[in-house]
Design a protein around this motif. Structure first.
Motif, PDB file in Angstrom:
ATOM      1  N   LEU A  49       0.822  -1.208   0.000  1.00  9.64           N
ATOM      2  CA  LEU A  49       0.000   0.000   0.000  1.00  9.64           C
ATOM      3  C   LEU A  49       0.859   1.262   0.000  1.00  9.64           C
ATOM      4  O   LEU A  49       0.433   2.317  -0.483  1.00  9.64           O
ATOM      5  CB  LEU A  49      -0.919   0.011   1.227  1.00  9.64           C
ATOM      6  N   TYR A  50       2.071   1.170   0.556  1.00  6.28           N
ATOM      7  CA  TYR A  50       2.951   2.334   0.668  1.00  6.28           C
ATOM      8  C   TYR A  50       4.161   2.251  -0.250  1.00  6.28           C
ATOM      9  O   TYR A  50       5.075   3.067  -0.144  1.00  6.28           O
ATOM     10  CB  TYR A  50       3.415   2.493   2.117  1.00  6.28           C
ATOM     11  N   GLU A  96       5.188   5.473  -2.165  1.00  7.73           N
ATOM     12  CA  GLU A  96       5.314   6.737  -1.436  1.00  7.73           C
ATOM     13  C   GLU A  96       6.640   7.419  -1.786  1.00  7.73           C
ATOM     14  O   GLU A  96       7.676   6.766  -1.920  1.00  7.73           O
ATOM     15  CB  GLU A  96       5.264   6.486   0.076  1.00  7.73           C
ATOM     16  N   LYS A 151      -5.881   3.643   7.082  1.00 10.42           N
ATOM     17  CA  LYS A 151      -5.653   5.006   6.594  1.00 10.42           C
ATOM     18  C   LYS A 151      -5.440   5.023   5.087  1.00 10.42           C
ATOM     19  O   LYS A 151      -5.983   5.862   4.367  1.00 10.42           O
ATOM     20  CB  LYS A 151      -4.443   5.621   7.290  1.00 10.42           C
ATOM     21  N   LYS A 152      -4.670   4.059   4.598  1.00 14.12           N
ATOM     22  CA  LYS A 152      -4.378   4.025   3.168  1.00 14.12           C
ATOM     23  C   LYS A 152      -5.577   3.524   2.362  1.00 14.12           C
ATOM     24  O   LYS A 152      -5.911   4.082   1.308  1.00 14.12           O
ATOM     25  CB  LYS A 152      -3.165   3.131   2.912  1.00 14.12           C
ATOM     26  N   LYS A 153      -6.234   2.486   2.851  1.00 19.24           N
ATOM     27  CA  LYS A 153      -7.348   1.917   2.094  1.00 19.24           C
ATOM     28  C   LYS A 153      -8.544   2.864   2.028  1.00 19.24           C
ATOM     29  O   LYS A 153      -9.297   2.851   1.045  1.00 19.24           O
ATOM     30  CB  LYS A 153      -7.758   0.573   2.708  1.00 19.24           C
ATOM     31  N   LEU A 154      -8.729   3.684   3.058  1.00 20.98           N
ATOM     32  CA  LEU A 154      -9.846   4.622   3.062  1.00 20.98           C
ATOM     33  C   LEU A 154      -9.436   6.008   2.587  1.00 20.98           C
ATOM     34  O   LEU A 154     -10.265   6.931   2.568  1.00 20.98           O
ATOM     35  CB  LEU A 154     -10.441   4.722   4.471  1.00 20.98           C
ATOM     36  N   ASN A 155      -8.153   6.153   2.204  1.00 21.20           N
ATOM     37  CA  ASN A 155      -7.629   7.446   1.730  1.00 21.20           C
ATOM     38  C   ASN A 155      -7.913   8.571   2.726  1.00 21.20           C
ATOM     39  O   ASN A 155      -8.405   9.650   2.354  1.00 21.20           O
ATOM     40  CB  ASN A 155      -8.241   7.801   0.363  1.00 21.20           C
ATOM     41  N   LEU A 156      -7.612   8.311   3.976  1.00 20.52           N
ATOM     42  CA  LEU A 156      -7.855   9.288   5.032  1.00 20.52           C
ATOM     43  C   LEU A 156      -6.754  10.334   5.049  1.00 20.52           C
ATOM     44  O   LEU A 156      -5.569   9.996   5.086  1.00 20.52           O
ATOM     45  CB  LEU A 156      -7.941   8.601   6.397  1.00 20.52           C
ATOM     46  N   GLU A 157      -7.138  11.591   5.033  1.00 15.92           N
ATOM     47  CA  GLU A 157      -6.181  12.694   5.056  1.00 15.92           C
ATOM     48  C   GLU A 157      -5.949  13.140   6.500  1.00 15.92           C
ATOM     49  O   GLU A 157      -6.335  14.214   6.911  1.00 15.92           O
ATOM     50  CB  GLU A 157      -6.699  13.861   4.202  1.00 15.92           C
ATOM     51  N   ILE A 213     -15.848   5.093   7.606  1.00 16.95           N
ATOM     52  CA  ILE A 213     -15.474   6.208   6.739  1.00 16.95           C
ATOM     53  C   ILE A 213     -16.253   7.463   7.110  1.00 16.95           C
ATOM     54  O   ILE A 213     -15.740   8.588   7.008  1.00 16.95           O
ATOM     55  CB  ILE A 213     -15.709   5.843   5.244  1.00 16.95           C
ATOM     56  N   SER A 260     -14.467  10.889   8.183  1.00 18.29           N
ATOM     57  CA  SER A 260     -14.663  11.971   7.216  1.00 18.29           C
ATOM     58  C   SER A 260     -15.161  13.241   7.889  1.00 18.29           C
ATOM     59  O   SER A 260     -15.048  14.332   7.332  1.00 18.29           O
ATOM     60  CB  SER A 260     -15.648  11.538   6.129  1.00 18.29           C
TER      61      SER A 260
END
Length: 389
Positions: free
Chosen positions: A110-111, A114, A338-344, A365, A369
Motif C-alpha cells: 500500500l505504501y 510513497e 488510513k491508506k485503504k480509506l484514503n484518510l487525510e 469512513i 470523514s
C-alpha cells in the motif's frame, strides 16, 4: 462493512481472521482453552491499545461496564483480569509476532509508491534500536545494568511508509551491532544505520550479498585515500573519496574499497562523515539518503507516545513481548485503514478519533470523514510526519 458493527469491530475487520487462526494453530494457542481464546485475548488487548488503558484492572472495569456491547465487538467471553493475565503470561508471544508479519505483508504494498524525497529505485531500509526502561525488581529477566532493567526493540523499517519489517526484542544488554547477524540482506537494497553498527566483518557480509549500506563513519577509523572524486562545496559536499582501510583487523575484515563522503550540514552547522559501499550515486544523494534514517527515530517516538509499550500489564518476558507485538499490530492496522480509506489525517489523529468513538455503530469512513482538524499544532514526534502517517 458496517451492518450495525461498532467502530472497534470495523477496525478489526481489516485484520484477516483466517490468517490469525493459522498463527494460533501453529503454536497451539487454544489448546485446552474453553473461554478466553487467543482471538478474544487479541481483541481485548487491541481495545486496551486503542483506548489507552493503563492496567488490567482498567481494562476489566471498562469492558464490563459495556458488557452489553462486547458481543458486537467480537469479544465472546466475560472479561476477568486474572484470566487475561494468565493468557498474557502463558500464550506464546510468537502467535502475535507472526500475525504482525501478516499485516506487514498487507501494509507494505500500500505504501510502496510513497515518495521518500530521494530519486532512487532501490528499496531503502533504516535500522536502529530503542530502549524501554523497566524496574529491575519486577523484571529481573531483562538485565541491563547493575541496578536497572530494560528491553531493546531492534527495528528495521521500510522508509516507504515507515512500515516495520523486522523487530527483535532483547534484554538491554544486547549490543546493537549483533542484530546484523539476524538480518537476511536483500540484494540491491540500501541499509541506513548509525555508527553503532560499524563492524567491518558484518559490513563485508552485507557487501558480499550485494546489499548497500550508508552509515556514519567512526572518528578513529584508520584509512588511506585511493582517489578523490569531484565534489560541489556549494551543496555541502566537501569531499568524496574512495578509500582503503589500513587497520590490521579492519583491513582483514573488509579487504575491498569503501567510499567516504564529507558533508557539511548548514542548517545544524555540523560536519558529517558517511561511509558506504555504494559508488554509483552522487555524494549529495548519499547524504540525502542518510537523512531518511530519521524515520526510524520518529517511529520509536510515535509508538512510545501513542501505544502502550512503556507500562506493561504483565511481568514475564512472554507477557511483555505479547503486549509489544499486539501494539505493533494496531499500528499496522491503523496504517492499512488510513491508506485503504484514503484518510487525510495522521495516525495520531486516527487513534485519537478511534479512542473516543470505539463503541459507536456508524460507518468507519463516515466517522473519520467528519474530522476537520488543523493539525499544524501537533508535535512532529506524534505525527510520524514524513508521509503523514
Amino acid at each position: 462493512m458496517h451492518s450495525g458493527s461498532t467502530i472497534f469491530s470495523q477496525i478489526l475487520s481489516y485484520a484477516p481472521l483466517y490468517e490469525f487462526r493459522k498463527c494460533v494453530e501453529r503454536y497451539r494457542g487454544d489448546y485446552k482453552v474453553h473461554k478466553l481464546t487467543c482471538q478474544n485475548q487479541f481483541y481485548i488487548m487491541a481495545f486496551a491499545q486503542l483506548t489507552y488503558r493503563e492496567s488490567l484492572r482498567d481494562i476489566e472495569a471498562c469492558l464490563n461496564a459495556m458488557r452489553s456491547k462486547l458481543y458486537h465487538m467480537g469479544i465472546r467471553c466475560p472479561v476477568a483480569r486474572s484470566t487475561l493475565s494468565d493468557a498474557n503470561e502463558l500464550r506464546d508471544w510468537r502467535i502475535y509476532a507472526d500475525y504482525a508479519q501478516v499485516l506487514i505483508n498487507i501494509a507494505r504494498p500500500l505504501y510502496a509508491k510513497e515518495d521518500i524525497g530521494v530519486d532512487i529505485e532501490e528499496m531503502v531500509y533504516a535500522l536502529d534500536s530503542t530502549t524501554v526502561d523497566l524496574c529491575l525488581t519486577l523484571f529481573p529477566w531483562a538485565k541491563f545494568r547493575k541496578r536497572k532493567a530494560a528491553i531493546k526493540l531492534h527495528t528495521l523499517i521500510d522508509i516507504h511508509g515507515s512500515i516495520p519489517l523486522f523487530i527483535h526484542i532483547s534484554d538491554g544488554k544486547m549490543h546493537d551491532v549483533n542484530i546484523l547477524d539476524l538480518l537476511i540482506p536483500e540484494p540491491n537494497a540500501i541499509y541506513l544505520f548509525d555508527r553503532a553498527y560499524i563492524d567491518f566483518e558484518r559490513l563485508y557480509a552485507l557487501n558480499v550479498q550485494k546489499a548497500f549500506f550508508v552509515s556514519l563513519a567512526k572518528s578513529n577509523m584508520r584509512f588511506r585515500r585511493i582517489y578523490s572524486h569531484s565534489s560541489d562545496i556549494h551543496q555541502g559536499v566537501l569531499c568524496d573519496q574512495t578509500i582503503k582501510l589500513t587497520g590490521v583487523k579492519s583491513l582483514e575484515a573488509y579487504p575491498e574499497q569503501l567510499r567516504r563522503v564529507h558533508y557539511y550540514d548548514k542548517e545544524h552547522e555540523n560536519h558529517l562523515y558517511f561511509l558506504t559501499n555504494n559508488f554509483s550515486y552522487p555524494a549529495l544523494t548519499i547524504a540525502d539518503l542518510y537523512k531518511q534514517r530519521w524515520q526510524v527515530e520518529l517511529f520509536f517516538k510515535w509508538i512510545k507516545q501513542n501505544l502502550r509499550i512503556k507500562a506493561f500489564y504483565g511481568l514475564s518476558a512472554n507477557a511483555v513481548k505479547t503486549q509489544i507485538w499486539i501494539a505493533i499490530c494496531i499500528y499496522l492496522l491503523a496504517a492499512i485503514i488510513k491508506k485503504k480509506l484514503n484518510l487525510e489525517m495522521t495516525l495520531y489523529t486516527f487513534l485519537q478519533v478511534a479512542s473516543v468513538s470505539i463503541f459507536e455503530k456508524s460507518p468507519l469512513i463516515e466517522v473519520f470523514s467528519k474530522v476537520n482538524i488543523q493539525e499544524s499544532h501537533i508535535e512532529p514526534c506524534k505525527q510520524l510526519n514524513l508521509f503523514e502517517l
